[in-house]
Scaffold this motif. Sequence first.
Motif, mmCIF file in Angstrom:
data_model
loop_
_atom_site.group_PDB
_atom_site.id
_atom_site.type_symbol
_atom_site.label_atom_id
_atom_site.label_comp_id
_atom_site.label_asym_id
_atom_site.label_seq_id
_atom_site.Cartn_x
_atom_site.Cartn_y
_atom_site.Cartn_z
ATOM 1 N N TYR A 1 61.748 60.235 90.175
ATOM 2 C CA TYR A 1 62.919 60.627 90.778
ATOM 3 C C TYR A 1 62.779 62.276 91.217
ATOM 4 C CZ TYR A 1 64.217 56.112 88.847
ATOM 5 O OH TYR A 1 64.253 54.703 88.734
ATOM 6 N N GLY B 1 54.132 49.777 96.415
ATOM 7 C CA GLY B 1 54.906 50.831 96.015
ATOM 8 C C GLY B 1 55.868 51.070 97.264
ATOM 9 N N ARG C 1 64.994 42.243 87.055
ATOM 10 C CA ARG C 1 65.579 41.793 88.326
ATOM 11 C C ARG C 1 65.956 40.188 88.325
ATOM 12 N NH1 ARG C 1 63.410 46.139 92.796
ATOM 13 N NH2 ARG C 1 64.123 48.142 91.797
ATOM 14 N N ARG D 1 52.788 44.278 89.190
ATOM 15 C CA ARG D 1 52.483 43.691 90.236
ATOM 16 C C ARG D 1 50.983 44.135 90.965
ATOM 17 N NH1 ARG D 1 56.254 43.665 95.505
ATOM 18 N NH2 ARG D 1 57.333 42.196 94.202
ATOM 19 N N ILE E 1 56.332 52.416 91.830
ATOM 20 C CA ILE E 1 54.970 51.603 91.871
ATOM 21 C C ILE E 1 55.259 50.281 91.063
ATOM 22 C CG2 ILE E 1 52.560 51.731 91.315
ATOM 23 C CD1 ILE E 1 51.995 54.485 92.218
ATOM 24 N N PHE F 1 59.457 43.087 84.787
ATOM 25 C CA PHE F 1 58.076 43.599 85.361
ATOM 26 C C PHE F 1 58.146 44.959 84.972
ATOM 27 C CE2 PHE F 1 59.872 45.793 89.018
ATOM 28 C CZ PHE F 1 61.009 45.191 89.354
ATOM 29 N N ILE G 1 68.377 50.394 97.242
ATOM 30 C CA ILE G 1 68.209 51.908 96.955
ATOM 31 C C ILE G 1 68.863 52.599 97.869
ATOM 32 C CG2 ILE G 1 66.672 53.444 96.304
ATOM 33 C CD1 ILE G 1 66.555 51.043 94.458
ATOM 34 N N SER H 1 63.636 58.589 95.460
ATOM 35 C CA SER H 1 63.068 57.771 94.223
ATOM 36 C C SER H 1 61.620 57.193 94.735
ATOM 37 C CB SER H 1 63.983 57.071 93.667
ATOM 38 O OG SER H 1 64.414 55.659 94.537
ATOM 39 N N TYR H 2 60.737 56.957 93.826
ATOM 40 C CA TYR H 2 59.379 56.635 94.338
ATOM 41 C C TYR H 2 58.827 55.463 93.148
ATOM 42 C CZ TYR H 2 60.233 61.123 96.077
ATOM 43 O OH TYR H 2 60.911 62.136 96.715
ATOM 44 N N MET I 1 53.377 38.497 89.978
ATOM 45 C CA MET I 1 53.585 39.484 91.449
ATOM 46 C C MET I 1 54.925 39.562 91.738
ATOM 47 S SD MET I 1 50.832 40.148 93.451
ATOM 48 C CE MET I 1 49.853 38.835 94.225
ATOM 49 N N PHE J 1 61.529 56.451 98.560
ATOM 50 C CA PHE J 1 62.702 56.473 99.382
ATOM 51 C C PHE J 1 63.156 58.129 99.231
ATOM 52 C CE2 PHE J 1 62.725 52.631 97.202
ATOM 53 C CZ PHE J 1 63.334 51.604 98.179
ATOM 54 N N GLU K 1 67.950 55.252 89.189
ATOM 55 C CA GLU K 1 68.716 56.324 89.741
ATOM 56 C C GLU K 1 69.887 57.084 89.051
ATOM 57 O OE1 GLU K 1 67.422 53.617 91.353
ATOM 58 O OE2 GLU K 1 66.124 54.511 93.002
HETATM 59 C C1 P5A Z 1 62.209 53.243 93.782
HETATM 60 C C2 P5A Z 1 61.777 53.706 92.119
HETATM 61 C C3 P5A Z 1 62.987 50.827 93.699
HETATM 62 O O1 P5A Z 1 63.467 50.178 92.841
HETATM 63 N N1 P5A Z 1 64.176 52.746 92.604
HETATM 64 C C4 P5A Z 1 63.108 53.366 91.610
HETATM 65 C C5 P5A Z 1 63.280 52.618 93.735
HETATM 66 N N2 P5A Z 1 61.929 50.518 94.662
HETATM 67 S S1 P5A Z 1 61.681 48.870 94.830
HETATM 68 O O2 P5A Z 1 60.922 48.866 96.054
HETATM 69 O O3 P5A Z 1 62.841 47.876 94.435
HETATM 70 O O4 P5A Z 1 60.699 48.675 93.777
HETATM 71 C C6 P5A Z 1 59.432 49.396 93.472
HETATM 72 C C7 P5A Z 1 58.123 48.532 93.334
HETATM 73 O O5 P5A Z 1 58.337 47.786 92.187
HETATM 74 C C8 P5A Z 1 57.458 46.739 92.159
HETATM 75 N N3 P5A Z 1 58.626 45.458 92.227
HETATM 76 C C9 P5A Z 1 58.378 44.489 91.459
HETATM 77 N N4 P5A Z 1 57.040 43.776 91.017
HETATM 78 C C10 P5A Z 1 57.049 42.649 90.225
HETATM 79 N N5 P5A Z 1 58.172 41.952 90.081
HETATM 80 C C11 P5A Z 1 59.158 42.179 90.962
HETATM 81 N N6 P5A Z 1 60.318 41.261 90.919
HETATM 82 C C12 P5A Z 1 59.442 43.398 91.764
HETATM 83 N N7 P5A Z 1 60.337 44.104 92.534
HETATM 84 C C13 P5A Z 1 59.786 45.355 92.771
HETATM 85 C C14 P5A Z 1 56.990 46.420 93.735
HETATM 86 O O6 P5A Z 1 55.827 46.970 93.791
HETATM 87 C C15 P5A Z 1 58.006 47.744 94.572
HETATM 88 O O7 P5A Z 1 57.239 48.291 95.503
#
Ligand code: P5A
Length: 438
Positions: A161, A283, A140, A321, A317, A155, A202, A314-315, A150, A286, A111
């Motif tokens: 955005y 997915g 993360r 995963r 996928i 990842f 977020i 922000s969006y 998963m 926000f 963001e």
């Molecule tokens: C939306 C895009 C965001 O980060 N910022 C930019 C917003 N959203 S979120 O929900 O935190 O993450 C978006 C999608 O990323 C996948 N995801 C993961 N996949 C694998 N391992 C992880 N640790 C992980 N964390 C998030 C999810 O599919 C999530 O919906």
Amino acid sequence: MRLSQYFLPIMRENPKEAEIVSHRLMLRSGMIKQSGAGIYSWLPLGLKVLKKIEQVVREEQDRAGAIELLMPTLQSADLWRESGRYDDYGQEMLRITDRHGRDMLYGPTNEEMVTEIARDFIKSYKDLPKTLYHIQWKFRDEIRPRFGIMRGREFLMKDAYSFDLDEAEGRKSYNRMFVAYLRTFERLGVKAIPMAADTGPIGGDQSHEFIILADTGESEVFCHKDLLEQSVPDNVDYSADLEAERERWTTKYAATEEMHDAARFEKEVPEERRVSARGIEVGHIFSFGTKYSEPMNCTVQGKDNKMVSLYGGSYGIGVSRLIGAIIESSHDEDGIIWPAAVTPFDIGLLNLKAGDEQTDAACLDMYQKLAAAGLDVLYDDTGERAGGKFKRMDLIGLPWQIIAGPRSLKEGKVELKNRATGARDELSIEDVLQRFIK
Ligand code: P5A
């Protein structure tokens, strides 16, 4: 690709560290190899699937009017200090110091970085709306990485955005992404239901998670059964108002655990239509308005010449995963069953008597004709026993198998096996080729 020349490290035994079927099957079929907690190498077969998913996601983003760019994985802490999230984000953020002692981080999301780009280049309301996206690795430092890719630490995410002049326009951008997500998951052969969700780090006041129902899912979800039975039209006009389509998915009850209201659920959904299940979040979208643009001073000249803070959303996928989620919803006791849209190869060709001159010649001829027609064929030309070949092909889950043995080849025939149904038909070579070469 000839299997004898490929790199496909199959595991015969079940890896004991894998708790869920998708993780087990990805390790066994040689798609990934763990290199650290929540960190994986993508082996050739896994990478092929990752690229296919990425491409479907990209095509549907482009169709919805989003524009691709690529931002770096490493970001400066100062950027995150501008929004105030550097301190808020906590231990999930991997913090790094460069040789000059500058604080940096491996991006968990973008963001701030994309807001800086918008701040520098979007100057007038005439430049709006704009939705920018990239497909990039994220890190993360999850407290409990698990289930293979998963919940990884590193990842692959598609993150988009949107930038708009005001809330009403922002809602249109949100709706476009909302529908694009339904299209994307439909094309990937999975049913993902949009559910009211919590916004977490977020931020913002509205958000939907897209959830695939699966017993091994990490979250508990609740929804009306009608939502499982409806689908999105495939000829969406993204220049039209998509509010009605969004409403078709958001009027009926659907919520994740954090947003669940048991009383409302029972009141709004008749007992026999109530679904309470587990789900995988593939997915998450926000709408956060000026949460980033205001502190970062990202403004444009409005229609009345006054400066306005951009309205954002922000969006995301989870591209990597999704592979796990697809396998969770498409496998049997013998292995993976790939939907045609993401399969690593279109067809597996099994030579049951490699080294036999006539069998080799017939297989090679089929292989070359299929390849010339643009089909991606994995040709098992190894000298292994038939039993092993069948097992491996079932495990890696290509939708079609052409089984060629000397006995049927003598009559100009092969067997065509459908991996999903298990049906095997004896057909002439000509018929089989014709089926695939159109
Ligand atoms: C939306 C895009 C965001 O980060 N910022 C930019 C917003 N959203 S979120 O929900 O935190 O993450 C978006 C999608 O990323 C996948 N995801 C993961 N996949 C694998 N391992 C992880 N640790 C992980 N964390 C998030 C999810 O599919 C999530 O919906």
